[in-house]
Design an enzyme around this catalytic site. Structure first.
Site, PDB file in Angstrom:
ATOM      1  N   MET A   1      32.732   5.764  13.567  1.00 38.48           N
ATOM      2  CA  MET A   1      32.097   7.046  13.252  1.00 38.48           C
ATOM      3  C   MET A   1      32.363   7.999  14.409  1.00 38.48           C
ATOM      4  O   MET A   1      31.847   7.803  15.517  1.00 38.48           O
ATOM      5  CB  MET A   1      30.596   6.834  13.043  1.00 38.48           C
TER       6      MET A   1
ATOM      7  N   ARG B   1      21.201   4.409  11.470  1.00 33.37           N
ATOM      8  CA  ARG B   1      19.893   4.595  12.095  1.00 33.37           C
ATOM      9  C   ARG B   1      18.948   3.446  11.755  1.00 33.37           C
ATOM     10  O   ARG B   1      18.227   2.956  12.625  1.00 33.37           O
ATOM     11  CB  ARG B   1      19.304   5.949  11.683  1.00 33.37           C
TER      12      ARG B   1
ATOM     13  N   TYR C   1      21.318   6.241  21.075  1.00 34.50           N
ATOM     14  CA  TYR C   1      22.412   6.571  20.150  1.00 34.50           C
ATOM     15  C   TYR C   1      21.939   6.644  18.696  1.00 34.50           C
ATOM     16  O   TYR C   1      20.812   6.306  18.381  1.00 34.50           O
ATOM     17  CB  TYR C   1      23.621   5.664  20.325  1.00 34.50           C
ATOM     18  N   GLU C   2      22.823   7.141  17.862  1.00 37.84           N
ATOM     19  CA  GLU C   2      22.506   7.437  16.451  1.00 37.84           C
ATOM     20  C   GLU C   2      21.361   8.442  16.318  1.00 37.84           C
ATOM     21  O   GLU C   2      20.553   8.356  15.394  1.00 37.84           O
ATOM     22  CB  GLU C   2      22.189   6.158  15.671  1.00 37.84           C
ATOM     23  N   GLY C   3      21.308   9.387  17.222  1.00 36.23           N
ATOM     24  CA  GLY C   3      20.239  10.376  17.232  1.00 36.23           C
ATOM     25  C   GLY C   3      19.109   9.906  18.114  1.00 36.23           C
ATOM     26  O   GLY C   3      18.448   8.912  17.797  1.00 36.23           O
TER      27      GLY C   3
END
Length: 590
Positions: free
Chosen positions: A164, A297, A441-443
């Site tokens: 990604m 997430r 990570y991932e927001g």
């Protein structure tokens, strides 16, 4: 270093007894003929063998050796390549993937339990296939039939991996700032040019190809996030018949040297006019990528649970054996020079906190998995829509609350060991380092909290929240619902503070950001209270069948309600304090 053991008994308890998953699968046409209780148990047992005996033994050595970069190529630590080859033979990458393209088509409830085992065994190893599974989901949902037929079968098989590619050096959360560009070609492809950072599995030696999902901007695209498109950009070009062709203009410029997950390659990826193909519609790429991001997430949230479980297992084993001092009430092990530290109140506080939060998270993850299955497979449109609303509401909670509590648990596990927890041989310090990234990570978890409060609760005036709390209230109305008064009290607290924030935010937008993290934690503790009440209900009903297991459930539920749920009181007070104190200093006064 203690060995990781998959928590099969508790996974089955959640799956079969709390959520009665086989009954759910039987009424979903797409699952009824492919999965039942026996099949699920067989899959979980095989997953336990794979994670315990194949993957967990590589955790410490992988951390010590790390991923290596040399002249543009990444190599994984010793043993990873051989283990991955064995791993993909079991079809694990495509466990919940679309069967039409070679996936196993298993329900998400089962997949989240497998992912917990995987992260508990070896977070670095888990990430390589987690990114592949998420990329497959985005391709399956948004790509053309041609692209799906070309890429999904070898990706589900595990021969090809996925990545990604969002973040750029100047654009993290604010993806509207990305500079990577896509130039259309006469043959329908695009030339992708730009650089991406923090790309998990951007390069590795486990698979023969890597399928990058890349965010880029077309010429004359609208400014900001509305001008982002999504492209599939393979490391090696793919011929029309699915065979591999020549190398694409994609290279790994370097890998990051990190605090943890050192065996996972975190790459700087350079696209120098690389050939790519559009996924979905032009300028709609962010929505398509969010299909993958939301999957990741939840997966990264589960990393928090898996690491916490591993930390708990080793901490309990140590606490039973380590002799230090006598119990406050007198000698327990009179034949020994001191008592095991598990007799001491503070050690029990830490262990019970770990147990309560990890098992609560396990139940919550399975509940979110259940909603994903309903959203995807239910024949009832209303049920699908209702489930999708809950998935959107609960995903930021799962990602942030699982990982915040996962770090807290791993730190407590390290603390149980005292000085030995700081020493490498026991494995606790690695778990603390590995789980720390999951909050970032991932927001980041702060962004998840803003998403929950601003977008998922306040923006729709609490309708999704009321759907969730309504389900809790209906459960609490049952005559045998344990802890019903406490449960209804905290549900009311959550609803009241949500309404209060809605009114406050109307006149001061700083209130949302000021309250969001505490609000997410409050939400998480309320959700866990409901799930612990459900688990306690089952344990009380079935106690005679396995007193040791169910008594432990009931005692842990008591601890949760008496010692952890009161945290909601201080969280509420912090929220009601408002945002003014956050702005009492000028920037130069910090």
């Amino acid at each position: 270093m203690p060995e990781f053991k998959a928590p099969l008994r508790d996974l089955r308890f959640v799956l079969h007894e709390v959520f009665e998953a086989p009954a759910l699968w039987a009424r979903l046409p797409a699952l009824a003929d492919s999965i039942d209780a026996d099949t699920a148990d067989a899959i979980l047992e095989e997953a336990a063998k794979v994670t315990e005996h194949l993957i967990a033994p590589l955790n410490r050595s992988g951390d010590e050796e790390g991923a290596q970069w040399h002249e543009g190529r990444v190599s994984t630590p010793s043993g990873f390549k051989q283990a991955y080859a064995t791993y993909i033979k079991g079809g694990w990458v495509g466990l919940s993937g679309n069967a039409e393209f070679g996936g196993m088509g298993m329900p998400k409830m089962l997949a989240v339990q497998f992912e917990e085992m995987l992260y508990g065994a070896n977070s670095s190893f888990a990430l390589y296939s987690a990114l592949s599974a998420g990329a497959c989901l985005a391709l399956d949902a948004h790509a053309s039939d041609t692209l799906k037929n070309l890429y999904l079968p070898p990706m589900y098989e595990g021969r090809w991996a996925g990545s990604m590619c969002l973040t750029e050096a100047h654009a993290g959360t604010d993806l509207g700032l990305i500079r990577t560009r896509a130039e259309p070609e006469a043959d329908g492809s695009y030339k992708i040019t730009g650089s991406k950072i923090f790309i998990t599995g951007g390069d590795q030696d486990l698979t023969e190809n890597i399928v990058h999902l890349v965010l880029a901007k077309l010429p004359n695209a609208p400014a900001g996030p509305k001008g982002i498109s999504l492209f599939v950009v393979p490391k090696v070009l793919v011929n029309a018949d699915g065979s591999l062709g020549t190398a694409n203009a994609v290279s790994c410029g370097s890998i990051e040297h990190k605090m943890g997950i050192k065996a996972s390659a975190t790459c700087v990826m350079n696209f120098d006019g690389a050939s790519g193909w559009l996924i979905g519609e032009e300028n709609k790429g962010l929505a398509a990528m969010f299909t993958m991001m939301n999957y990741e997430r939840l997966s990264i949230g589960i990393q928090g649970i898996g690491c916490a479980e591993a930390s708990y297992q080793s901490a309990v084993a140590y606490a039973r054996e380590r002799l230090q001092s006598r119990a406050p009430t007198g000698a327990v092990a009179a034949d020994k020079p001191a008592d095991p530290i598990i007799v001491h109140p503070d050690v029990r506080r830490m262990l019970l906190g770990m147990k309560a939060m990890t098992e609560g998270g396990r139940a919550f993850a399975s509940y979110v998995g259940q909603q994903l299955d309903l959203a995807k497979f239910s024949a009832d449109a209303g049920e699908r829509d209702s489930a999708q609303v809950l998935v959107a509401l609960l995903t930021p909670v799962a990602k942030a609350f699982f990982t915040d509590s996962g770090l807290e648990s791993c730190i407590n596990g390290q603390q149980v060991f005292g000085g030995h927890g700081y020493i490498r041989e026991w494995g606790q310090e690695q778990l603390v380092r590995d789980v720390r990234i999951a909050q970032i990570y991932e927001g980041t978890n702060g962004i998840q909290a803003l998403d929950l409060l601003g977008r998922k609760v306040l923006a729709d005036k609490g309708h999704a929240l009321r759907q969730f709390t309504g389900e809790i209230r209906r459960f609490a109305a049952q005559p045998d619902a344990p802890y019903a008064p406490q449960l209804l009290d905290v549900v009311q607290r959550l609803e009241d503070i949500s309404d209060w924030l809605h009114d406050r935010a109307a006149s001061n937008r700083n209130e949302v950001g000021a309250a969001s993290v505490e609000y997410l934690h409050l939400f998480g503790y309320v959700a866990y209270a409901w799930l612990w009440s459900r688990m306690a209900q089952v344990a009380r009903q079935k106690r005679s069948e396995d007193e040791d297991f169910y008594d432990a459930k009931i005692a842990t539920a008591d601890f949760y309600f008496q010692r952890l749920l009161p945290r909601t009181l201080s969280l509420e007070q912090s929220i009601r304090a408002g945002s003014d104190s956050l702005y009492g200093l000028r920037a130069e006064q910090f």
